[in-house]
Write an enzyme that holds these catalytic residues in place. Structure first.
Site, PDB file in Angstrom:
ATOM      1  N   TYR A  78      29.159  18.015  35.004  1.00 52.63           N
ATOM      2  CA  TYR A  78      29.372  19.263  34.289  1.00 52.63           C
ATOM      3  C   TYR A  78      28.284  20.348  34.474  1.00 52.63           C
ATOM      4  O   TYR A  78      28.300  21.519  34.789  1.00 52.63           O
ATOM      5  CB  TYR A  78      30.191  19.209  32.879  1.00 52.63           C
ATOM      6  CG  TYR A  78      30.780  20.577  32.625  1.00 52.63           C
ATOM      7  CD1 TYR A  78      32.028  20.693  32.923  1.00 52.63           C
ATOM      8  CD2 TYR A  78      29.810  21.714  32.129  1.00 52.63           C
ATOM      9  CE1 TYR A  78      32.686  22.092  32.706  1.00 52.63           C
ATOM     10  CE2 TYR A  78      30.434  22.876  31.859  1.00 52.63           C
ATOM     11  CZ  TYR A  78      31.805  22.876  31.934  1.00 52.63           C
ATOM     12  OH  TYR A  78      32.518  24.097  31.829  1.00 52.63           O
ATOM     13  N   PHE A 130      35.376  47.752  51.716  1.00 50.82           N
ATOM     14  CA  PHE A 130      36.033  46.593  51.902  1.00 50.82           C
ATOM     15  C   PHE A 130      37.107  46.528  50.935  1.00 50.82           C
ATOM     16  O   PHE A 130      36.926  46.704  49.834  1.00 50.82           O
ATOM     17  CB  PHE A 130      34.990  45.255  52.241  1.00 50.82           C
ATOM     18  CG  PHE A 130      35.937  43.840  52.446  1.00 50.82           C
ATOM     19  CD1 PHE A 130      36.264  43.887  53.702  1.00 50.82           C
ATOM     20  CD2 PHE A 130      36.256  43.228  51.532  1.00 50.82           C
ATOM     21  CE1 PHE A 130      36.971  42.591  54.364  1.00 50.82           C
ATOM     22  CE2 PHE A 130      36.936  41.976  51.860  1.00 50.82           C
ATOM     23  CZ  PHE A 130      37.071  41.670  53.009  1.00 50.82           C
ATOM     24  N   THR A 131      38.347  45.658  51.090  1.00 52.49           N
ATOM     25  CA  THR A 131      39.501  45.693  50.384  1.00 52.49           C
ATOM     26  C   THR A 131      39.010  45.100  48.875  1.00 52.49           C
ATOM     27  O   THR A 131      39.150  45.807  48.182  1.00 52.49           O
ATOM     28  CB  THR A 131      40.478  44.830  51.044  1.00 52.49           C
ATOM     29  OG1 THR A 131      39.793  43.486  51.208  1.00 52.49           O
ATOM     30  CG2 THR A 131      41.188  45.222  52.166  1.00 52.49           C
ATOM     31  N   ASP A 221      26.301  43.455  50.665  1.00 53.27           N
ATOM     32  CA  ASP A 221      27.392  42.492  50.714  1.00 53.27           C
ATOM     33  C   ASP A 221      27.118  41.895  52.007  1.00 53.27           C
ATOM     34  O   ASP A 221      27.202  42.024  53.131  1.00 53.27           O
ATOM     35  CB  ASP A 221      28.799  43.148  51.073  1.00 53.27           C
ATOM     36  CG  ASP A 221      30.110  42.127  51.236  1.00 53.27           C
ATOM     37  OD1 ASP A 221      29.786  40.922  51.616  1.00 53.27           O
ATOM     38  OD2 ASP A 221      31.071  42.640  51.117  1.00 53.27           O
ATOM     39  N   LYS A 264      32.433  32.707  54.985  1.00 54.87           N
ATOM     40  CA  LYS A 264      32.316  33.181  56.281  1.00 54.87           C
ATOM     41  C   LYS A 264      30.846  32.570  56.877  1.00 54.87           C
ATOM     42  O   LYS A 264      31.031  31.581  57.456  1.00 54.87           O
ATOM     43  CB  LYS A 264      31.917  34.667  56.040  1.00 54.87           C
ATOM     44  CG  LYS A 264      32.922  35.229  55.272  1.00 54.87           C
ATOM     45  CD  LYS A 264      34.163  35.311  55.513  1.00 54.87           C
ATOM     46  CE  LYS A 264      35.483  35.621  54.439  1.00 54.87           C
ATOM     47  NZ  LYS A 264      35.132  37.265  53.915  1.00 54.87           N
ATOM     48  N   ARG A 388      45.217  45.701  59.978  1.00 54.42           N
ATOM     49  CA  ARG A 388      44.094  46.553  59.217  1.00 54.42           C
ATOM     50  C   ARG A 388      44.463  47.995  59.294  1.00 54.42           C
ATOM     51  O   ARG A 388      44.133  48.656  60.477  1.00 54.42           O
ATOM     52  CB  ARG A 388      42.747  46.200  59.822  1.00 54.42           C
ATOM     53  CG  ARG A 388      42.132  45.020  58.903  1.00 54.42           C
ATOM     54  CD  ARG A 388      41.912  45.249  57.593  1.00 54.42           C
ATOM     55  NE  ARG A 388      41.271  44.174  56.897  1.00 54.42           N
ATOM     56  CZ  ARG A 388      41.863  43.559  55.871  1.00 54.42           C
ATOM     57  NH1 ARG A 388      43.050  43.934  55.401  1.00 54.42           N
ATOM     58  NH2 ARG A 388      41.146  42.500  55.226  1.00 54.42           N
ATOM     59  N   PHE A 455      48.752  44.388  51.194  1.00 52.93           N
ATOM     60  CA  PHE A 455      48.892  43.653  52.579  1.00 52.93           C
ATOM     61  C   PHE A 455      49.013  42.191  52.668  1.00 52.93           C
ATOM     62  O   PHE A 455      49.591  41.619  53.501  1.00 52.93           O
ATOM     63  CB  PHE A 455      47.656  44.041  53.446  1.00 52.93           C
ATOM     64  CG  PHE A 455      46.293  43.683  52.745  1.00 52.93           C
ATOM     65  CD1 PHE A 455      45.738  44.392  51.886  1.00 52.93           C
ATOM     66  CD2 PHE A 455      45.968  42.497  53.295  1.00 52.93           C
ATOM     67  CE1 PHE A 455      44.588  43.927  51.363  1.00 52.93           C
ATOM     68  CE2 PHE A 455      44.639  41.941  52.672  1.00 52.93           C
ATOM     69  CZ  PHE A 455      44.032  42.838  51.732  1.00 52.93           C
TER      70      PHE A 455
HETATM   71  C1  LIG Z   1      35.615  37.875  52.752  1.00 57.14           C
HETATM   72  C2  LIG Z   1      34.883  39.039  52.365  1.00 57.14           C
HETATM   73  C3  LIG Z   1      34.588  39.598  51.018  1.00 57.14           C
HETATM   74  C4  LIG Z   1      35.424  38.632  49.783  1.00 57.14           C
HETATM   75  O1  LIG Z   1      35.070  37.627  49.526  1.00 57.14           O
HETATM   76  P1  LIG Z   1      36.128  36.234  49.430  1.00 57.14           P
HETATM   77  O2  LIG Z   1      35.450  35.129  49.272  1.00 57.14           O
HETATM   78  O3  LIG Z   1      37.302  36.177  50.188  1.00 57.14           O
HETATM   79  O4  LIG Z   1      36.779  36.498  47.712  1.00 57.14           O
HETATM   80  C5  LIG Z   1      33.917  40.497  50.679  1.00 57.14           C
HETATM   81  N1  LIG Z   1      33.030  41.079  51.576  1.00 57.14           N
HETATM   82  C6  LIG Z   1      33.330  40.803  52.600  1.00 57.14           C
HETATM   83  C7  LIG Z   1      32.590  41.614  53.983  1.00 57.14           C
HETATM   84  C8  LIG Z   1      34.187  39.756  53.329  1.00 57.14           C
HETATM   85  O5  LIG Z   1      34.406  39.458  54.701  1.00 57.14           O
END
Ligand SMILES: *Cc1c(COP(=O)(O)O)cnc(C)c1O
Length: 463
Positions: A78, A130-131, A221, A264, A388, A455
């Site tokens: 843990y 970004f969303t 980011d 990613k 998109r 979306f």
């Molecule tokens: C995927 C992504 C996010 C969000 O991350 P999650 O792991 O899906 O929550 C944020 N910024 C960028 C550029 C992304 O590609």
């Protein structure tokens, strides 16, 4: 008979295949029905009904045998798991940030950093939204302001660094609201919504200097940072001889902190983190993560997940690995080009963005051209992409109207190390065939609209 002259220009995958996952071939009639049942939203399709899945590269990557072997070494304590410390060491080593908090994915880190740095009424300038990033900034009470260069909004423009921040736009905002009202500058690279377009090191340094002078925080980011590093190596003067790892480290050195979706670059199926050089922010995040994710030494992850992330960091900076990824996307773009299919230029790092506004030019934007095109490509061949455009852009929180983005795109995103060139050939032929009958395609109407990130769950019917 004339013989072909030898030109050594091909690249190939820097791996061989050890395990395979069979995929299902379906009929057009089957896919018609599946699309209708999914409300013409590719997010609502069953994965089983998909042949080549280019919905996203998020968590859909193939892990290496080295990562899988690491999964067996999960220390599922843990508190204080040894995988956590190994991951932290690699975050320090490769991102150059001393402090680190793991999260279950990127948006959890976005949530924390937004809540920590934003006060109600603040502004967050960024290189296109970004969303999930913008949503968390808005939920924390900030107004997001797009300060990306104008070229990023033009899908035909060939600028090599369309992810750059326009310093005049940034300065205009700072002059207007005052630097105290800027929670932080939010910089991503490559910029997903602009078509996977990178920023240059030169631009980053200028933004860094500007922020320093005006006492504004600069956050990164870094979800796709290695792809950005690859483009810098390929396109920017002075970086050709530098390693991806060195470029990544230099990029990170200009930021106060960063967040990452490990799904990613790190080539895992789940994970994320926040890392910073600011001790105060770190302490707050480490405290907050306990409320939302779990103890600060696992942040919603299993020990084995953290091990796979730590090993993924080591693999993501390998030149052959990034090159294969970016060149596969480029191959797809070059093939599409042969059919004259319009897509966002230059070819981005992780995806091809078809220009649905041009392809379905007979549809109004409120007939959802990109949503329609994504559904049509799926019906034609079982290839799954995503919208998109106007659906992803959502509604203006002030007026309640649709936001009408300039770009109306279908994104075809390549999971890392998953598909071969033959898959891409099949996909290109399908898109080319849809392109041939494009004038016959009718638009959609929205029949169900969720409040957040519509979306993902919105439903449509054919007009
Ligand atoms: C995927 C992504 C996010 C969000 O991350 P999650 O792991 O899906 O929550 C944020 N910024 C960028 C550029 C992304 O590609």
């Amino acid at each position: 008979m004339a013989k072909k002259k030898v030109i050594k220009k091909s690249w190939a995958e820097p791996f061989k295949i050890k395990v395979v996952e069979p995929i299902k071939m379906t009929s057009r009639a089957h896919r018609e029905k599946a699309a209708e049942e999914a409300g013409y939203n590719t997010f609502l399709l069953k994965s089983e009904d998909v042949y080549i899945d280019l919905l996203t590269d998020s968590g859909t990557n193939a892990m290496s045998d080295y990562q899988w072997a690491g999964m067996m070494l999960g220390d599922e304590a843990y508190a204080g798991s040894k995988n956590f410390y190994y991951l932290w060491d690699n975050v320090k080593k490769y991102y150059g940030m001393p402090y680190f908090v793991p999260t279950h994915q990127g948006r959890a880190a976005e949530h924390m950093i937004s809540q920590i740095l934003i006060r109600k009424g603040d502004y967050v300038p960024g290189n296109m939204y970004f969303t999930t990033t913008r949503l968390h900034q808005e939920l924390a009470g900030a107004t997001f302001v797009d300060v990306i260069i104008d070229q990023a909004h033009d899908p035909a423009n060939e600028h090599p660094f369309k992810g750059n921040i326009d310093l005049k736009k940034l300065d205009k905002l700072v002059k207007k609201v005052g630097s105290k009202k800027i929670a932080y500058v939010s910089m991503a690279g490559p910029v997903n919504m602009a078509g996977g377009q990178p920023f240059s090191m030169k631009n980053l340094i200028e933004v860094h200097d500007y922020c320093k002078e005006n006492k504004i925080k600069l956050w990164f980011d870094a979800t796709r940072a290695c792809e950005n590093a690859f483009f810098i190596k390929e396109r920017e003067k002075g970086y050709k001889e530098k390693s991806i790892a060195a470029i990544l480290k230099e990029m990170c050195s200009y930021f106060d902190g960063l967040w990452v979706s490990a799904k990613k670059d790190l080539m895992v199926n789940i994970g994320g983190f926040l890392a910073t050089r600011n001790k105060k922010v770190f302490e707050e995040a480490r405290n907050m993560v306990v409320v939302y994710e779990g103890l600060h030494t696992y942040g919603g992850l299993a020990g084995r997940d953290m091990e796979a992330m730590a090993r993924g960091i080591e693999e993501m900076v390998e030149y052959d690995n990034v090159r294969m990824r970016v060149k596969q996307v480029e191959y797809c773009g070059n093939e599409l080009e042969k059919y004259g299919i319009p897509f966002v230029r230059p070819i981005g790092g992780h995806a091809i963005f078809l220009d649905a506004k041009k392809i379905l030019s007979h549809l109004q934007q409120n007939q959802f051209p990109a949503q329609t095109l994504a559904a049509e490509i799926y019906i034609d061949s079982g290839v799954r992409g995503m919208e998109r455009g106007i659906v992803s852009a959502g509604r203006d929180p002030e007026t309640g109207d649709h936001r009408y983005p300039k770009l109306e795109l279908v994104r075809l995103t390549f999971p890392r190390r998953v598909y071969t060139q033959a898959h891409i050939d099949v996909m290109v032929e399908s898109i080319a065939s849809v392109y041939e009958y494009r004038k016959k395609i009718k638009g959609l109407k929205m029949v169900y609209e969720p409040k957040y990130l519509r979306f993902f769950q919105g439903r449509f019917e054919r007009l």
